[in-house]
Scaffold this active site. Structure first.
Site, PDB file in Angstrom:
ATOM      1  N   MET A 145       0.796  -1.225   0.000  1.00 16.19           N
ATOM      2  CA  MET A 145       0.000   0.000   0.000  1.00 16.19           C
ATOM      3  C   MET A 145       0.833   1.282   0.000  1.00 16.19           C
ATOM      4  O   MET A 145       0.319   2.344  -0.333  1.00 16.19           O
ATOM      5  CB  MET A 145      -0.925   0.027   1.216  1.00 16.19           C
ATOM      6  N   TYR A 146       2.096   1.216   0.385  1.00 20.65           N
ATOM      7  CA  TYR A 146       2.910   2.430   0.433  1.00 20.65           C
ATOM      8  C   TYR A 146       3.082   2.976  -0.989  1.00 20.65           C
ATOM      9  O   TYR A 146       3.678   2.325  -1.849  1.00 20.65           O
ATOM     10  CB  TYR A 146       4.284   2.147   1.043  1.00 20.65           C
ATOM     11  N   SER A 147       2.551   4.151  -1.202  1.00 17.90           N
ATOM     12  CA  SER A 147       2.549   4.775  -2.530  1.00 17.90           C
ATOM     13  C   SER A 147       1.935   3.841  -3.578  1.00 17.90           C
ATOM     14  O   SER A 147       2.282   3.883  -4.756  1.00 17.90           O
ATOM     15  CB  SER A 147       3.958   5.193  -2.969  1.00 17.90           C
TER      16      SER A 147
END
Length: 326
Positions: free
Chosen positions: A58-60
């Site tokens: 989910m990070y970026s």
């Protein structure tokens, strides 16, 4: 750099883990660094002997994994411990989230592709999924280990009863077990001391806490106006975690400042040293957006806090609602 076993496993990790939420695309969040600015930080981590890199799909929305994968592409794979997580939505599709067998299998393939690797060393549940049978999730994770896409399994913030239920099911069925827990833990959020940390010590589970500086609050980054850095002003998670208890948290930060002045060092060193020295803690996950921030994290490993220091740091704390599980 010192290396220690993660839980009861044979996996050796550095005493500091580099959190990679900061790397990826500024369009995802204004405080995220693009690839050009992320690479020097990742390179410096390697120079310091850090071998443990923690990211999430989910990070970026995948860009963090892509940046990390390209930055580490020329480094010997066997010297790296790559950790990623899954659970959070990756699109508007109803199946592109959670911990169903369908999403787990699709998520690991996406992470492997973005990281540019054949396997993930530590694959972690980012949160608990209330909509999927736990047996389905654990069976699917076990399959990932058996086919070699994942070496070890871990979990992140959840209630202790949920984690113990998962461990029990894994043992009952002979499935690959969780070797690590990634909880929210720092001087202004210590609720994990009630159940989760004693559970991990009892069961031989390694602990790699996130947000050891409480999004910069314990490094003195929250200014007199209460806003602080760009991240503090725009990070909705930080606001949700710490804004409601600001008055109480500021008392803890003041104690950190006093101890830091006594040791003639920055506040961040004291906050890191406290977390790293707590019983059962394996490796704090540090967030770095500037090269100079490594100095405090590394120095904290050799900073010896006295009993008086620890008592002073812990005295202002008051119990608060559980935060970070969702």
């Amino acid at each position: 750099m010192e290396y220690v076993n993660l839980g009861r496993s044979g996996l050796k990790i550095s005493r500091l883990a580099l959190g990679c939420m900061t790397f990826g695309s500024p369009s995802w969040a204004p405080w995220v660094l693009d690839e050009e600015n992320s690479r020097p930080i990742i390179a410096r981590a390697l120079e310091l002997g850090i071998n443990f890199f923690d990211t999430a799909d989910m990070y970026s929305l995948g860009a963090s994994e892509e940046v990390l994968g390209r930055a580490l592409a020329d480094h010997p794979r066997h010297k790296l411990v790559l950790a990623s997580k899954l659970y959070n939505p990756m699109s508007q599709d109803p199946n592109d989230r959670g911990l169903s067998r369908k999403h787990i299998f699709e998520s690991v393939d996406g992470s492997l592709r973005r990281l540019g690797t054949d396997y993930i060393d530590l694959y972690q549940l980012h949160r608990f999924d209330y909509e999927t049978p736990l047996e389905e999730t654990l069976d699917a994770l076990n399959d990932l280990v058996r086919v070699g896409k994942v070496r070890y399994l871990g979990a992140s913030s959840m209630h202790a009863w949920q984690f113990m239920k998962a461990l029990g099911l894994q043992r009952q069925h002979g499935w690959a077990q969780f070797i690590s827990m990634q909880p929210h833990y720092n001087l202004i959020y210590r609720e994990e001391e009630r159940e989760m940390l004693p559970l991990c010590r009892s069961e031989g589970v390694g602990v790699i806490p996130w947000s050891p500086l409480a999004r910069g609050v314990l490094a003195g980054k929250r200014g007199e106006d209460g806003k602080g850095s760009t991240r503090a002003q725009t990070d909705r998670t930080a606001t949700a975690l710490y804004e409601a208890t600001k008055a109480q948290d500021d008392q803890v930060a003041a104690a950190v400042k006093a101890v830091a002045e006594r040791h003639n060092c920055p506040m961040a060193q004291v906050a890191y040293a406290w977390v790293a020295s707590r019983p059962g803690i394996t490796a704090p996950i540090i967030g770095v957006s500037r090269l100079t921030q490594f100095d405090d994290a590394v120095a904290a490993l050799s900073l010896k806090l006295t009993d008086q220091d620890i008592a002073e740091l812990e005295a202002p704390y008051r119990p608060k609602p559980v935060a970070g599980h969702q």
